[in-house]
Design a protein around this motif. Structure first.
Motif, PDB file in Angstrom:
ATOM      1  N   ASP A  48      60.139 -55.888  50.566  1.00  0.00           N
ATOM      2  CA  ASP A  48      60.475 -56.756  51.694  1.00  0.00           C
ATOM      3  C   ASP A  48      60.679 -55.855  52.907  1.00  0.00           C
ATOM      4  O   ASP A  48      61.776 -55.355  53.156  1.00  0.00           O
ATOM      5  CB  ASP A  48      61.741 -57.560  51.391  1.00  0.00           C
ATOM      6  N   ALA A  49      59.597 -55.621  53.626  1.00  0.00           N
ATOM      7  CA  ALA A  49      59.634 -54.663  54.725  1.00  0.00           C
ATOM      8  C   ALA A  49      58.691 -55.126  55.830  1.00  0.00           C
ATOM      9  O   ALA A  49      57.794 -55.945  55.598  1.00  0.00           O
ATOM     10  CB  ALA A  49      59.218 -53.276  54.221  1.00  0.00           C
ATOM     11  N   PRO A  50      58.876 -54.593  57.047  1.00  0.00           N
ATOM     12  CA  PRO A  50      58.022 -55.017  58.158  1.00  0.00           C
ATOM     13  C   PRO A  50      56.534 -54.800  57.911  1.00  0.00           C
ATOM     14  O   PRO A  50      55.706 -55.631  58.303  1.00  0.00           O
ATOM     15  CB  PRO A  50      58.520 -54.147  59.323  1.00  0.00           C
ATOM     16  N   GLY A  51      56.184 -53.697  57.240  1.00  0.00           N
ATOM     17  CA  GLY A  51      54.768 -53.437  56.981  1.00  0.00           C
ATOM     18  C   GLY A  51      54.147 -54.478  56.073  1.00  0.00           C
ATOM     19  O   GLY A  51      53.001 -54.906  56.267  1.00  0.00           O
ATOM     20  N   THR A  52      54.903 -54.908  55.066  1.00  0.00           N
ATOM     21  CA  THR A  52      54.412 -55.933  54.152  1.00  0.00           C
ATOM     22  C   THR A  52      54.229 -57.255  54.869  1.00  0.00           C
ATOM     23  O   THR A  52      53.221 -57.959  54.685  1.00  0.00           O
ATOM     24  CB  THR A  52      55.391 -56.114  52.982  1.00  0.00           C
ATOM     25  N   ALA A  53      55.190 -57.609  55.704  1.00  0.00           N
ATOM     26  CA  ALA A  53      55.099 -58.862  56.458  1.00  0.00           C
ATOM     27  C   ALA A  53      53.909 -58.837  57.407  1.00  0.00           C
ATOM     28  O   ALA A  53      53.180 -59.835  57.538  1.00  0.00           O
ATOM     29  CB  ALA A  53      56.392 -59.095  57.231  1.00  0.00           C
ATOM     30  N   ALA A  54      53.695 -57.708  58.068  1.00  0.00           N
ATOM     31  CA  ALA A  54      52.558 -57.590  58.988  1.00  0.00           C
ATOM     32  C   ALA A  54      51.238 -57.733  58.247  1.00  0.00           C
ATOM     33  O   ALA A  54      50.321 -58.429  58.703  1.00  0.00           O
ATOM     34  CB  ALA A  54      52.617 -56.249  59.719  1.00  0.00           C
ATOM     35  N   PHE A  55      51.138 -57.085  57.103  1.00  0.00           N
ATOM     36  CA  PHE A  55      49.914 -57.174  56.301  1.00  0.00           C
ATOM     37  C   PHE A  55      49.660 -58.599  55.830  1.00  0.00           C
ATOM     38  O   PHE A  55      48.531 -59.101  55.908  1.00  0.00           O
ATOM     39  CB  PHE A  55      50.026 -56.232  55.106  1.00  0.00           C
ATOM     40  N   SER A  56      50.688 -59.273  55.348  1.00  0.00           N
ATOM     41  CA  SER A  56      50.525 -60.639  54.860  1.00  0.00           C
ATOM     42  C   SER A  56      50.046 -61.567  55.967  1.00  0.00           C
ATOM     43  O   SER A  56      49.188 -62.433  55.740  1.00  0.00           O
ATOM     44  CB  SER A  56      51.853 -61.151  54.287  1.00  0.00           C
ATOM     45  N   LYS A  57      50.566 -61.379  57.161  1.00  0.00           N
ATOM     46  CA  LYS A  57      50.156 -62.211  58.290  1.00  0.00           C
ATOM     47  C   LYS A  57      48.698 -61.957  58.646  1.00  0.00           C
ATOM     48  O   LYS A  57      47.919 -62.896  58.873  1.00  0.00           O
ATOM     49  CB  LYS A  57      51.055 -61.926  59.495  1.00  0.00           C
ATOM     50  N   LEU A  58      48.306 -60.693  58.666  1.00  0.00           N
ATOM     51  CA  LEU A  58      46.921 -60.354  58.979  1.00  0.00           C
ATOM     52  C   LEU A  58      45.973 -60.875  57.896  1.00  0.00           C
ATOM     53  O   LEU A  58      44.911 -61.425  58.189  1.00  0.00           O
ATOM     54  CB  LEU A  58      46.772 -58.839  59.109  1.00  0.00           C
ATOM     55  N   LEU A  97      39.432 -54.577  54.954  1.00  0.00           N
ATOM     56  CA  LEU A  97      40.237 -55.175  56.013  1.00  0.00           C
ATOM     57  C   LEU A  97      40.822 -54.093  56.915  1.00  0.00           C
ATOM     58  O   LEU A  97      40.820 -54.221  58.142  1.00  0.00           O
ATOM     59  CB  LEU A  97      41.354 -56.027  55.401  1.00  0.00           C
ATOM     60  N   ALA A  98      41.311 -53.006  56.316  1.00  0.00           N
ATOM     61  CA  ALA A  98      41.805 -51.881  57.118  1.00  0.00           C
ATOM     62  C   ALA A  98      40.689 -51.298  57.973  1.00  0.00           C
ATOM     63  O   ALA A  98      40.876 -51.003  59.167  1.00  0.00           O
ATOM     64  CB  ALA A  98      42.385 -50.808  56.199  1.00  0.00           C
ATOM     65  N   MET A  99      39.516 -51.130  57.380  1.00  0.00           N
ATOM     66  CA  MET A  99      38.377 -50.607  58.126  1.00  0.00           C
ATOM     67  C   MET A  99      38.038 -51.498  59.313  1.00  0.00           C
ATOM     68  O   MET A  99      37.745 -51.018  60.414  1.00  0.00           O
ATOM     69  CB  MET A  99      37.175 -50.477  57.194  1.00  0.00           C
ATOM     70  N   SER A 100      38.089 -52.816  59.101  1.00  0.00           N
ATOM     71  CA  SER A 100      37.749 -53.733  60.184  1.00  0.00           C
ATOM     72  C   SER A 100      38.755 -53.647  61.328  1.00  0.00           C
ATOM     73  O   SER A 100      38.389 -53.751  62.498  1.00  0.00           O
ATOM     74  CB  SER A 100      37.665 -55.165  59.653  1.00  0.00           C
ATOM     75  N   HIS A 101      40.036 -53.448  61.002  1.00  0.00           N
ATOM     76  CA  HIS A 101      41.043 -53.296  62.052  1.00  0.00           C
ATOM     77  C   HIS A 101      40.805 -52.020  62.852  1.00  0.00           C
ATOM     78  O   HIS A 101      40.973 -52.007  64.080  1.00  0.00           O
ATOM     79  CB  HIS A 101      42.439 -53.282  61.433  1.00  0.00           C
ATOM     80  N   ILE A 102      40.436 -50.964  62.172  1.00  0.00           N
ATOM     81  CA  ILE A 102      40.127 -49.712  62.862  1.00  0.00           C
ATOM     82  C   ILE A 102      38.930 -49.896  63.792  1.00  0.00           C
ATOM     83  O   ILE A 102      38.963 -49.519  64.976  1.00  0.00           O
ATOM     84  CB  ILE A 102      39.856 -48.594  61.840  1.00  0.00           C
ATOM     85  N   ASN A 103      37.871 -50.481  63.282  1.00  0.00           N
ATOM     86  CA  ASN A 103      36.630 -50.604  64.054  1.00  0.00           C
ATOM     87  C   ASN A 103      36.733 -51.588  65.207  1.00  0.00           C
ATOM     88  O   ASN A 103      35.999 -51.458  66.196  1.00  0.00           O
ATOM     89  CB  ASN A 103      35.483 -51.003  63.133  1.00  0.00           C
ATOM     90  N   SER A 104      37.614 -52.568  65.097  1.00  0.00           N
ATOM     91  CA  SER A 104      37.730 -53.573  66.155  1.00  0.00           C
ATOM     92  C   SER A 104      38.746 -53.199  67.225  1.00  0.00           C
ATOM     93  O   SER A 104      38.876 -53.899  68.227  1.00  0.00           O
ATOM     94  CB  SER A 104      38.092 -54.933  65.549  1.00  0.00           C
ATOM     95  N   LEU A 135      52.621 -50.032  61.947  1.00  0.00           N
ATOM     96  CA  LEU A 135      52.495 -51.035  60.894  1.00  0.00           C
ATOM     97  C   LEU A 135      51.022 -51.362  60.657  1.00  0.00           C
ATOM     98  O   LEU A 135      50.165 -51.025  61.474  1.00  0.00           O
ATOM     99  CB  LEU A 135      53.256 -52.306  61.284  1.00  0.00           C
ATOM    100  N   PRO A 136      50.706 -52.017  59.563  1.00  0.00           N
ATOM    101  CA  PRO A 136      49.333 -52.455  59.338  1.00  0.00           C
ATOM    102  C   PRO A 136      48.798 -53.248  60.539  1.00  0.00           C
ATOM    103  O   PRO A 136      49.512 -54.060  61.125  1.00  0.00           O
ATOM    104  CB  PRO A 136      49.455 -53.348  58.103  1.00  0.00           C
ATOM    105  N   GLY A 137      47.559 -52.970  60.886  1.00  0.00           N
ATOM    106  CA  GLY A 137      46.932 -53.659  62.006  1.00  0.00           C
ATOM    107  C   GLY A 137      47.159 -53.018  63.356  1.00  0.00           C
ATOM    108  O   GLY A 137      46.507 -53.404  64.339  1.00  0.00           O
ATOM    109  N   GLU A 138      48.064 -52.034  63.429  1.00  0.00           N
ATOM    110  CA  GLU A 138      48.397 -51.439  64.731  1.00  0.00           C
ATOM    111  C   GLU A 138      47.566 -50.194  65.005  1.00  0.00           C
ATOM    112  O   GLU A 138      48.088 -49.135  65.377  1.00  0.00           O
ATOM    113  CB  GLU A 138      49.890 -51.126  64.794  1.00  0.00           C
ATOM    114  N   TRP A 139      46.249 -50.318  64.846  1.00  0.00           N
ATOM    115  CA  TRP A 139      45.395 -49.159  65.071  1.00  0.00           C
ATOM    116  C   TRP A 139      45.381 -48.739  66.535  1.00  0.00           C
ATOM    117  O   TRP A 139      45.469 -47.534  66.842  1.00  0.00           O
ATOM    118  CB  TRP A 139      43.960 -49.439  64.609  1.00  0.00           C
ATOM    119  N   ALA A 140      45.254 -49.676  67.455  1.00  0.00           N
ATOM    120  CA  ALA A 140      45.176 -49.332  68.874  1.00  0.00           C
ATOM    121  C   ALA A 140      46.438 -48.594  69.315  1.00  0.00           C
ATOM    122  O   ALA A 140      46.371 -47.608  70.067  1.00  0.00           O
ATOM    123  CB  ALA A 140      44.967 -50.591  69.715  1.00  0.00           C
ATOM    124  N   LYS A 141      47.584 -49.046  68.836  1.00  0.00           N
ATOM    125  CA  LYS A 141      48.850 -48.384  69.165  1.00  0.00           C
ATOM    126  C   LYS A 141      48.867 -46.964  68.611  1.00  0.00           C
ATOM    127  O   LYS A 141      49.243 -46.008  69.306  1.00  0.00           O
ATOM    128  CB  LYS A 141      50.014 -49.190  68.599  1.00  0.00           C
TER     129      LYS A 141
END
Length: 405
Positions: free
Chosen positions: A285-295, A54-61, A350-356
């Motif tokens: 209970d942190a922003p990174g965990t919440a971001a990952f769970s949503k993704l 999943l991390a790889m896919s976020h990087i590649n996309s 945070l997780p998913g914020e590769w472009a940033k």
């Protein structure tokens, strides 16, 4: 089950759906995944791999690595318990696949064997999402072996406090005879006795046997009613619990993270395991965990709370960030870059914020990744602080009951 089947539709969905561009038109950067697709944790491995993918896919996309290079993830099987297989798997990734870094291994002994025989000689960064043995802390690794899960030196202390808080004053411990089992058992016993508890027995067992009745008889002869099993859900741990249930010699079972798999419940039944206490590394209970769970919730069939799935996401994403920070996909300098992107100061990613992250790094700015499993401020040994959660069985599945201190 065959390896290609275990990679599962989920893995294909993650890679195929989120990587909308054709990889054929780009050069590749290989980041290996050193897993345990066969052996005593084979049912735990697929969601760990899916977390990394999943991390790889976020990087590649979101722009891929460097100048459009695509991350790919060849896999290799350590079997978890066979040091020769682990060494050979590491050798294939390092010397045949020519990976720049590795997510893994999973079982601690396999990680140590692969590191000593392939990763360290090959100057390859390894970031394990699941190797929790205290033995990794003192590994002479040239600053190449890191982990995104906390050491069992800590989990043992937390489990001891949990047991005492439940009024448990005496335990018998059986542990799989390897780096994981021994390290966990030693930490638990030391902490439990320090809190005034009694360890009636602490005995090793070999994985892969069909009969543990002699070992169980020895443990039961102490009179202890609470049996701690520090082993694997698809291996010796499952067999020991089955035969302990049959004997009726114990009234309560306790397990570590290696036992937290729903395959264990499917095999033995929720009623037979009623009241079982377990712990595992979890997420804060942190922003990174919440971001990952949503993704993760957008991926059909993927459980973001699966054992070590969040830690695997972080391991793969951090490796990508290290490559981007360094500005090249070679092995030299990876550990320094890893420490830099994981450590304050810097703008939070945070997780998913590769472009940033990619934009900030291209501008020469510092970043500080705060991940799915927490902040990974690696110490001098490549260890991280972490969160341990209590697990229980409800509606036929392991569920989180809360964070522990």
């Amino acid at each position: 089950m065959k390896l290609n089947a275990r990679k599962s539709l989920l893995s294909l969905t993650i890679v195929g759906t989120l990587c909308s561009v054709s990889m054929a038109s780009f050069s590749e950067v290989k980041v290996g995944f050193l897993g345990a697709f066969t052996g005593p944790i084979e049912s735990l491995t697929p969601p760990i791999l899916s977390g990394a993918q999943l991390a790889m896919s976020h990087i590649n996309s979101q722009g891929s690595l460097l100048d459009g290079q695509v991350m790919v993830m060849p896999t290799a099987d350590t079997t978890c318990v066979d040091a020769s297989a682990a060494s050979n798997a590491g050798d294939r990734l390092v010397n045949s696949e020519k990976v720049v870094a590795v997510v893994g291994g999973l079982c601690s002994g396999a990680t140590i064997a692969a590191a000593n025989n392939a990763g360290i000689p090959g100057n390859v960064l390894m970031v394990s999402p699941a190797s929790t043995s205290p033995a990794l802390t003192d590994l002479k690794d040239n600053d190449l072996v890191f982990r995104t899960a906390p050491s069992d030196a800590y989990q043992g202390e937390v489990m001891a406090r949990l047991l005492k808080s439940k009024g448990i004053d005496e335990v018998a411990i059986t542990y799989v005879n390897n780096d994981y089992g021994k390290g966990f058992a030693d930490a638990l016993a030391k902490a439990f006795e320090k809190l005034g508890g009694s360890v009636a027995a602490k005995e090793a067992h070999e994985d892969g046997k069909a009969d543990y009745r002699a070992e169980l008889g020895s443990l039961a002869s102490t009179g202890a009613q609470n049996l701690v099993v520090l082993a694997y859900a698809d291996g010796s741990g499952q067999t020991i619990l089955r035969q302990a249930i049959e004997s009726g010699d114990f009234s309560l079972f306790v397990g570590g993270d290696g036992m937290v798999g729903n395959a264990l419940i499917s095999a033995l039944g929720a009623d037979a395991l009623k009241g079982m206490i377990a712990t595992k590394p979890g997420t804060p209970d942190a922003p990174g965990t919440a971001a990952f769970s949503k993704l993760a919730s957008t991926v059909v069939g993927f459980d973001p709370k699966a054992v070590f799935a969040a830690q695997a996401y972080d391991a793969a994403f951090l490796i990508g960030l290290a490559i981007e920070e360094k500005g090249s996909a070679d092995r030299e300098g990876m550990s320094e870059a890893l420490r830099k992107v994981a450590t304050a100061p810097g703008e939070i990613i945070l997780p998913g914020e590769w472009a940033k992250a990619k934009k900030l790094l291209d501008e020469g700015k510092d970043i500080n990744y705060q991940g799915a499993a927490g902040n990974h401020e690696f110490d001098a040994n490549g260890d991280v602080p972490g969160v341990i959660v209590e697990m229980g069985i409800k509606n036929g599945k392991f569920v989180e009951l809360g964070q522990l201190k």
